[in-house]
Design a protein around this motif. Structure first.
Motif, short mmCIF file in Angstrom:
data_model
loop_
_atom_site.label_atom_id
_atom_site.label_comp_id
_atom_site.label_asym_id
_atom_site.label_seq_id
_atom_site.Cartn_x
_atom_site.Cartn_y
_atom_site.Cartn_z
N SER A 1 7.92 26.57 32.79
CA SER A 1 8.77 27.61 33.41
C SER A 1 10.20 27.50 32.91
N ASN A 2 10.72 26.29 32.81
CA ASN A 2 12.08 26.11 32.29
C ASN A 2 12.16 26.48 30.82
N LEU A 3 11.09 26.20 30.07
CA LEU A 3 11.08 26.57 28.65
C LEU A 3 11.12 28.08 28.48
N GLN A 4 10.37 28.80 29.31
CA GLN A 4 10.39 30.26 29.23
C GLN A 4 11.76 30.82 29.58
N THR A 5 12.47 30.14 30.47
CA THR A 5 13.83 30.57 30.80
C THR A 5 14.75 30.42 29.59
N LEU A 6 14.60 29.32 28.86
CA LEU A 6 15.43 29.13 27.67
C LEU A 6 15.05 30.11 26.56
N LEU B 1 9.58 23.19 22.03
CA LEU B 1 10.96 22.78 22.26
C LEU B 1 11.82 22.92 21.02
N ALA B 2 11.22 22.81 19.86
CA ALA B 2 12.00 22.90 18.62
C ALA B 2 12.62 24.29 18.43
N HIS B 3 12.03 25.32 19.04
CA HIS B 3 12.54 26.67 18.86
C HIS B 3 13.79 26.95 19.68
N VAL B 4 14.09 26.11 20.65
CA VAL B 4 15.24 26.38 21.53
C VAL B 4 16.36 25.37 21.33
N VAL B 5 16.23 24.52 20.32
CA VAL B 5 17.28 23.51 20.10
C VAL B 5 18.60 24.17 19.75
N SER B 6 18.55 25.19 18.93
CA SER B 6 19.79 25.83 18.47
C SER B 6 20.25 26.97 19.36
N VAL B 7 19.51 27.25 20.45
CA VAL B 7 19.90 28.35 21.33
C VAL B 7 21.09 27.92 22.18
N GLY B 8 22.14 28.69 22.16
CA GLY B 8 23.32 28.39 22.98
C GLY B 8 23.99 27.10 22.59
N ASN B 9 23.82 26.68 21.33
CA ASN B 9 24.43 25.44 20.84
C ASN B 9 24.02 24.22 21.67
N MET B 10 22.78 24.20 22.12
CA MET B 10 22.30 23.07 22.91
C MET B 10 21.85 21.93 22.00
N THR B 11 22.14 20.73 22.43
CA THR B 11 21.68 19.55 21.72
C THR B 11 20.26 19.20 22.18
N VAL C 1 18.26 20.05 25.71
CA VAL C 1 16.95 20.71 25.77
C VAL C 1 15.99 19.92 26.63
N TRP C 2 15.94 18.60 26.45
CA TRP C 2 15.05 17.77 27.26
C TRP C 2 15.45 17.82 28.73
N THR C 3 16.73 17.81 29.00
CA THR C 3 17.19 17.84 30.39
C THR C 3 16.86 19.18 31.05
N ASN C 4 17.04 20.28 30.33
CA ASN C 4 16.80 21.60 30.90
C ASN C 4 15.32 21.94 31.02
N THR C 5 14.47 21.24 30.26
CA THR C 5 13.03 21.51 30.34
C THR C 5 12.28 20.41 31.09
N ALA C 6 13.01 19.51 31.73
CA ALA C 6 12.36 18.42 32.45
C ALA C 6 11.79 18.91 33.77
N HIS C 7 10.82 18.15 34.28
CA HIS C 7 10.25 18.44 35.60
C HIS C 7 11.21 17.98 36.68
N ASN C 8 11.00 18.51 37.86
CA ASN C 8 11.81 18.13 39.02
C ASN C 8 10.98 17.21 39.90
#
Length: 297
Positions: free
Chosen positions: A120-125, A149-159, A163-170
């Motif tokens: 779900s977080n990946l789809q948001t990115l 995950l490799a496709h969203v590394v460069s989105v919004g200048n994210m490192t 990417v790992w933090t924004n796509t992690a589980h809660n």
């Protein structure tokens, strides 16, 4: 003296009994009996011994075998003697003590969702638009590529860390219930922290004081988990749980150690903690030897 039928006659020479026969019929020719020339020894199975004992063997071969056997037997005795001296030169002392502790160290508990990232977080990115105003998901659909995950590394200048933090589980959404003892939640006794491993972003639980004073099923940790995000692969469901020393960081161990809990299943884990110390008493002056001497005073 006449013999009647069914009379028993014993010959003093043969000690055989006959019924209804005359003494003349009881004579036995001792020359017909097999003669015992002595007891024949059983064949020897040791290599070389039959050749040494046989008189038909050439004298050179007998001497050669005798020398070989004497040398081998001498080497065997020398090795046995050397091992006995080595054993006697290094005495072993075993000191077993049973100590009833009032508290025990509780291990760290690392929980990983077998889905490496939160879909779900990946789809948001993927819905973030690039500089051309086109989302990453749209570009992937045009190329018929599966989002990773490799496709969203460069989105919004994210490192990569972002990417790992924004796509992690809660962890707080995965845990429906978490108790540590009677009437105490896990957050009251310890804390959760995120760690980066080869299995994605995992969460490690550690006690604040690190020890427990009671044991039993209802006195320690109880977790009830649920899956709150879509499954990426049907073969990767459930959670990987690894128990380890709080000083260790299971970056790689989470891949090879621990156990898996599947949805709808329960797992009861019991631990027996042992502390083993090995001292080399033969090395005088070493720290291990000094510690051993101090502990025995």
């Amino acid at each position: 003296m006449s013999l009647r039928d069914n009379d028993l006659f014993y010959s003093p020479q043969t000690r055989f009994g006959f019924i209804g026969e005359s003494p003349e019929a009881c004579e036995v020719n001792h020359t017909d009996l097999p003669q015992d020339d002595g007891i024949e020894a059983a064949p020897v199975t040791i290599s070389g011994v039959p050749a040494i004992l046989s008189k038909q063997t050439h004298w050179a071969r007998r001497i050669s075998w005798a020398i070989v056997l004497i040398v081998c037997f001498s080497i065997t005795l020398a090795q046995c003697y050397e091992r006995i001296l080595f054993y006697l030169s290094t005495p072993v002392t075993v000191n077993v003590q049973i100590q009833r502790n009032h508290s025990l160290r509780f291990p760290a508990v690392t929980v990983c969702n077998k889905n490496v990232y939160n879909l779900s977080n990946l789809q948001t990115l993927l819905a973030i638009r690039d500089i051309d105003g086109v989302t990453v998901a749209t570009r992937l659909n045009e190329r018929n590529e599966t989002p990773t995950l490799a496709h969203v590394v460069s989105v919004g200048n994210m490192t990569s860390d972002a990417v790992w933090t924004n796509t992690a589980h809660n962890i707080h959404l995965m845990l429906i219930e978490c108790w540590f003892g009677r009437g105490m939640t896990c957050n009251m006794r310890g804390t959760w922290k995120a760690i980066y491993t080869v299995a994605g972003v995992c969460f490690t639980y550690e006690l604040k004081d690190g020890t427990v004073s009671t044991s039993g099923m209802f006195n320690n940790m109880y977790m009830k988990m649920t899956e709150t995000t879509p499954i990426i692969k049907s073969s990767e469901v459930g959670w990987k749980i690894h128990l380890h020393d709080p000083k260790d960081i299971p970056v790689l161990d989470i891949q090879t150690h621990g156990f898996t809990v599947l949805p709808g299943w329960s797992k009861d884990v019991r631990l027996q903690i042992r502390d083993v110390a090995d001292f080399d008493a033969c090395m005088t002056g070493s720290p291990a030897f000094d510690l051993l001497v101090q502990s025995t005073k």
